[in-house]
Design an enzyme around this catalytic site. Structure first.
Site, PDB file in Angstrom:
ATOM      1  N   LYS A 208       0.991  -1.284   0.020  1.00 21.72           N
ATOM      2  CA  LYS A 208      -0.118   0.184  -0.063  1.00 21.72           C
ATOM      3  C   LYS A 208       0.963   1.312   0.099  1.00 21.72           C
ATOM      4  O   LYS A 208       0.738   2.136  -0.736  1.00 21.72           O
ATOM      5  CB  LYS A 208      -0.915   0.037   1.173  1.00 21.72           C
ATOM      6  CG  LYS A 208      -1.881   1.116   1.323  1.00 21.72           C
ATOM      7  CD  LYS A 208      -2.713   1.143   2.680  1.00 21.72           C
ATOM      8  CE  LYS A 208      -3.458   2.247   2.827  1.00 21.72           C
ATOM      9  NZ  LYS A 208      -4.239   2.308   3.968  1.00 21.72           N
ATOM     10  N   GLU A 214      10.442  -4.725   4.767  1.00 22.34           N
ATOM     11  CA  GLU A 214      10.635  -5.969   4.237  1.00 22.34           C
ATOM     12  C   GLU A 214      10.241  -6.219   2.782  1.00 22.34           C
ATOM     13  O   GLU A 214      10.859  -6.864   2.004  1.00 22.34           O
ATOM     14  CB  GLU A 214       9.580  -6.891   5.018  1.00 22.34           C
ATOM     15  CG  GLU A 214       9.753  -7.049   6.315  1.00 22.34           C
ATOM     16  CD  GLU A 214       9.140  -6.023   7.517  1.00 22.34           C
ATOM     17  OE1 GLU A 214       8.697  -5.107   6.877  1.00 22.34           O
ATOM     18  OE2 GLU A 214       8.981  -6.233   8.628  1.00 22.34           O
ATOM     19  N   GLY A 268      -5.174  -1.698   5.136  1.00 19.42           N
ATOM     20  CA  GLY A 268      -4.064  -2.856   4.801  1.00 19.42           C
ATOM     21  C   GLY A 268      -4.676  -4.353   4.787  1.00 19.42           C
ATOM     22  O   GLY A 268      -4.663  -5.242   3.999  1.00 19.42           O
ATOM     23  N   ARG A 269      -5.212  -4.570   6.254  1.00 18.49           N
ATOM     24  CA  ARG A 269      -5.805  -5.888   6.438  1.00 18.49           C
ATOM     25  C   ARG A 269      -6.964  -5.930   5.936  1.00 18.49           C
ATOM     26  O   ARG A 269      -7.770  -7.094   6.283  1.00 18.49           O
ATOM     27  CB  ARG A 269      -5.841  -6.001   7.835  1.00 18.49           C
ATOM     28  CG  ARG A 269      -6.524  -5.032   8.704  1.00 18.49           C
ATOM     29  CD  ARG A 269      -6.028  -5.244  10.234  1.00 18.49           C
ATOM     30  NE  ARG A 269      -6.470  -3.878  10.889  1.00 18.49           N
ATOM     31  CZ  ARG A 269      -5.778  -2.911  11.257  1.00 18.49           C
ATOM     32  NH1 ARG A 269      -4.579  -2.510  10.654  1.00 18.49           N
ATOM     33  NH2 ARG A 269      -6.236  -1.803  11.926  1.00 18.49           N
ATOM     34  N   GLU A 354      -4.697  -6.810  14.761  1.00 14.56           N
ATOM     35  CA  GLU A 354      -4.184  -5.721  14.284  1.00 14.56           C
ATOM     36  C   GLU A 354      -5.166  -4.678  14.312  1.00 14.56           C
ATOM     37  O   GLU A 354      -5.091  -3.438  14.750  1.00 14.56           O
ATOM     38  CB  GLU A 354      -3.808  -5.657  13.019  1.00 14.56           C
ATOM     39  CG  GLU A 354      -2.692  -4.518  12.660  1.00 14.56           C
ATOM     40  CD  GLU A 354      -1.884  -4.819  11.357  1.00 14.56           C
ATOM     41  OE1 GLU A 354      -0.781  -5.189  11.593  1.00 14.56           O
ATOM     42  OE2 GLU A 354      -2.210  -4.264  10.276  1.00 14.56           O
ATOM     43  N   HIS A 385      -4.342 -33.193  17.776  1.00 17.04           N
ATOM     44  CA  HIS A 385      -3.159 -33.904  18.115  1.00 17.04           C
ATOM     45  C   HIS A 385      -1.979 -33.185  18.687  1.00 17.04           C
ATOM     46  O   HIS A 385      -0.887 -33.686  18.863  1.00 17.04           O
ATOM     47  CB  HIS A 385      -2.727 -35.136  17.300  1.00 17.04           C
ATOM     48  CG  HIS A 385      -3.815 -35.986  16.589  1.00 17.04           C
ATOM     49  ND1 HIS A 385      -3.969 -37.080  17.364  1.00 17.04           N
ATOM     50  CD2 HIS A 385      -4.701 -35.892  15.753  1.00 17.04           C
ATOM     51  CE1 HIS A 385      -4.899 -37.643  16.710  1.00 17.04           C
ATOM     52  NE2 HIS A 385      -5.437 -37.042  15.896  1.00 17.04           N
ATOM     53  N   LYS A 513       8.303  -0.652  13.253  1.00  9.37           N
ATOM     54  CA  LYS A 513       9.034  -0.427  12.071  1.00  9.37           C
ATOM     55  C   LYS A 513      10.195   0.613  12.255  1.00  9.37           C
ATOM     56  O   LYS A 513      11.118   0.540  11.732  1.00  9.37           O
ATOM     57  CB  LYS A 513       8.048   0.371  10.990  1.00  9.37           C
ATOM     58  CG  LYS A 513       6.873  -0.722  10.466  1.00  9.37           C
ATOM     59  CD  LYS A 513       6.022   0.042   9.314  1.00  9.37           C
ATOM     60  CE  LYS A 513       4.695  -0.812   8.876  1.00  9.37           C
ATOM     61  NZ  LYS A 513       4.195  -0.149   7.993  1.00  9.37           N
TER      62      LYS A 513
HETATM   63  O1  LIG Z   1       1.065  -2.727   2.342  1.00  7.24           O
HETATM   64  P1  LIG Z   1       2.411  -2.218   3.293  1.00  7.24           P
HETATM   65  O2  LIG Z   1       2.083  -0.561   2.998  1.00  7.24           O
HETATM   66  O3  LIG Z   1       3.662  -2.591   2.712  1.00  7.24           O
HETATM   67  O4  LIG Z   1       1.993  -2.503   4.596  1.00  7.24           O
HETATM   68  C1  LIG Z   1       2.054  -3.834   5.132  1.00  7.24           C
HETATM   69  C2  LIG Z   1       1.212  -3.965   6.259  1.00  7.24           C
HETATM   70  O5  LIG Z   1       2.193  -3.311   7.250  1.00  7.24           O
HETATM   71  C3  LIG Z   1       1.259  -2.869   8.170  1.00  7.24           C
HETATM   72  O6  LIG Z   1       1.013  -1.276   8.081  1.00  7.24           O
HETATM   73  C4  LIG Z   1       1.581  -3.089   9.589  1.00  7.24           C
HETATM   74  O7  LIG Z   1       1.716  -4.340   9.862  1.00  7.24           O
HETATM   75  C5  LIG Z   1      -0.158  -3.425   7.822  1.00  7.24           C
HETATM   76  O8  LIG Z   1      -1.289  -2.704   8.476  1.00  7.24           O
HETATM   77  C6  LIG Z   1      -0.149  -3.572   6.334  1.00  7.24           C
HETATM   78  O9  LIG Z   1      -1.030  -4.837   5.958  1.00  7.24           O
END
Ligand SMILES: O=P(O)(O)OC[C@H]1O[C@](O)(CO)[C@@H](O)[C@@H]1O
Length: 552
Positions: A208, A214, A268-269, A354, A385, A513
């Protein structure tokens, strides 16, 4: 605006008084008293049946819970969300994932933008792009069709696509293998890169913000890997982006013609319905992707239109509030009895934790009660199990959501009946338990002597009275999966509304972050080590040595 904390409301106080009266009642007795309990405590919507009869509730409990929902303004907040009011009050944003799955023609204008038109314009682009890839018209650098798709993203840009592609694998294109890379741990990307061919691989960089550490690191390494094997001019055939940040996509080197946008009013979620779902549409085709959206929309309609007493997300949310805030259940276990739903618990972890892992209400005061339980789980029967022992006889009582699918998509004889039998037997056992007399009779029949029986009795007795919901899907299809996810989204929203928190920000994650950046520069030797505690200092020193040894 002043906000009334949950404990100060009349409806919550009434619920607590009722709880004090009924908390020791056993569900066995509730079932015995009402042979119609299943009929009275099931609701159907959008291809899903929710059986909530195996909870410690009666008619009065439910009445008080519905009163609580009314007093907390659930209906008003629901209307506010669907109409595009900025209910994400800390980020001043609308929350409109529901608009992503509304049929063409919806009239909704937010900040002067015609939301429905924007959504369907992007869906049309997704449609034509995914057809080209699937029909072998979009070709790689040497003219071969795409065989492998690597979605690089994390959190909401990963969990939804991975979960849905796995759940709907029987609908997937036979030529396309889906890969998902999320972890900054290089082992994740490295493993995938070993298995794909540069000539036939399409990378989707899904973020987003297009700034997430990452994802940007993995995307950068994937681009380096590509450029070591191909020319820069070929990049456009192999890299596409999904983002709200056009400038960052361009700066990364992805042609903005190959960018699928979405909007800041998509959390995002809650984003798998947007172009973040590109990998899903590639895997299962646009028609099936549209059915996924339609299934979610059917649940949206139900959520908006059904009376509270027959409203599945509201009932599920209220049962959760009863368990969490009256019985103090600290966690909720998710048990999908379908192997293709194995990523569903992880998906729900982000969705619920979240969203509702918060302690401050909209006027800045403390919530005053416990909020989101820990969400965890695994597929049945594997979980049986591993951790079910604790669920049956441990000291904590953990509510469980069983999710079962009536029709299988394989033809292996016998398996599905055994699977369903296990699911139903577990929920029955959690409810009924096994009384001392039943244990004694069983052991007697086996010829065990009285001393041994008395010794074993407490160990083999189960109190039961452990609550669960059962969600039954007729089949696992794009439409029912869409409805199931939307159900949990709305359940999460209703609980957040009752607690009075903002379910749509995530400041805690933002902090994480920032924190890693300090140590990152210390590990790189760029900064004078900050004054950490002795443990952190020592760990940094060990890692620094290991990293420099590797470089030598
Ligand atoms: O899509 P982006 O901006 O890379 O963010 C990834 C994820 O990081 C967050 O901001 C925090 O985990 C989430 O809400 C989001 O889904």
């Amino acid at each position: 605006m002043p906000h009334t904390a949950l404990p100060a409301t009349a409806a919550f106080q009434a619920l607590l008084s009722h709880h004090a009266e009924v908390r020791d009642r056993h569900m066995r007795d509730l079932f015995a008293a009402d042979p119609q309990r299943f009929d009275n405590m099931t609701v159907k919507a959008a291809g899903i049946l929710l059986d909530y009869s195996k909870n410690r509730v009666d008619h009065t409990t439910l009445k008080l819970l519905f009163e609580l929902a009314r007093e907390r303004g659930v209906e008003r907040q629901r209307a506010a969300m669907f109409s595009g009011e900025k209910i994400n009050f800390t980020e001043h944003r609308a929350v409109l994932h529901t608009a992503l799955r509304a049929p063409r023609g919806q009239a909704l204008i937010v900040d002067g933008q015609h939301v429905g038109e924007d959504v369907h314009a992007v869906l049309d682009r997704i449609h034509s792009f995914t057809e080209r890839v699937r029909e072998s018209q979009w070709l790689g650098l040497s003219g071969k069709p795409i065989t492998d798709i690597v979605n690089i993203g994390i959190g909401g840009s990963h969990l939804g696509p991975q979960m849905a592609c796995t759940a709907l694998r029987t609908f997937a294109h036979p030529r396309l293998t889906m890969h998902f890379v999320s972890n900054v741990d290089g082992h994740d990307l490295h493993d995938v890169l070993q298995r794909v061919d540069v000539e036939t691989t399409l990378f989707i960089v899904a973020s987003k913000t297009f700034t997430t550490q990452e994802t940007m690191m993995n995307a950068g390494s994937a681009r380096d890997w590509f450029l070591q094997r191909a020319a820069a001019a070929d990049l456009a055939k192999h890299f596409v982006a999904v983002s709200t940040n056009t400038e960052a996509v361009r700066a990364f080197g992805i042609d903005t013609d190959n960018m699928f946008p979405f909007w800041d009013w998509v959390g995002g979620r809650y984003s798998m319905w947007s172009s973040i779902g590109l990998s899903i549409a590639l895997a299962i085709g646009f028609k099936n992707f549209s059915e996924l959206l339609a299934g979610a929309h059917a649940m949206d309609k139900h959520f908006c239109e059904a009376p509270l007493e027959r409203n599945m997300p509201i009932i599920q949310a209220l049962i959760g509030i009863w368990n969490r805030n009256c019985f103090n259940s600290e966690s909720l276990s998710i048990a999908p009895y379908h192997h293709d739903l194995r990523h569903f618990p992880a998906y729900l972890q982000q969705l619920e934790m979240e969203s509702n892992g918060k302690r401050i209400t909209r006027d800045g005061s403390a919530v005053g009660v416990a909020t989101c339980p820990f969400i965890w789980g695994d597929v049945g029967t594997n979980g049986q199990h591993a951790f079910f022992q604790l669920l049956h006889q441990g000291t904590d009582i953990t509510p469980i959501d069983f999710i079962a699918v009536l029709h299988a998509t394989h033809d292996l004889p016998g398996h599905h009946a055994v699977l369903l039998a296990n699911c139903f037997a577990q929920s029955e056992a959690f409810m009924r338990g096994k009384q001392a007399e039943e244990v004694r009779d069983d052991l007697k029949k086996l010829g065990v002597d009285d001393d041994e029986i008395n010794f074993l009795l407490p160990h083999k007795t189960f109190n039961g009275n452990r609550p669960s919901n059962t969600l039954l899907l007729d089949a696992l299809t794009p439409a029912t999966l869409g409805a199931l996810i939307a159900l949990y989204e709305h359940k999460t929203f209703v609980q957040g509304t009752i607690w009075g928190i903002n379910s749509f920000d995530q400041w805690g994650v933002e902090l994480g972050k920032v924190l890693a950046k300090t140590i990152q520069s210390e590990l790189a030797g760029e900064a004078v080590p900050a004054r950490h505690d002795c443990s952190t200092n020592a760990l940094i020193a060990l890692a620094k040595k290991a990293l420099s040894d590797t470089q030598d």
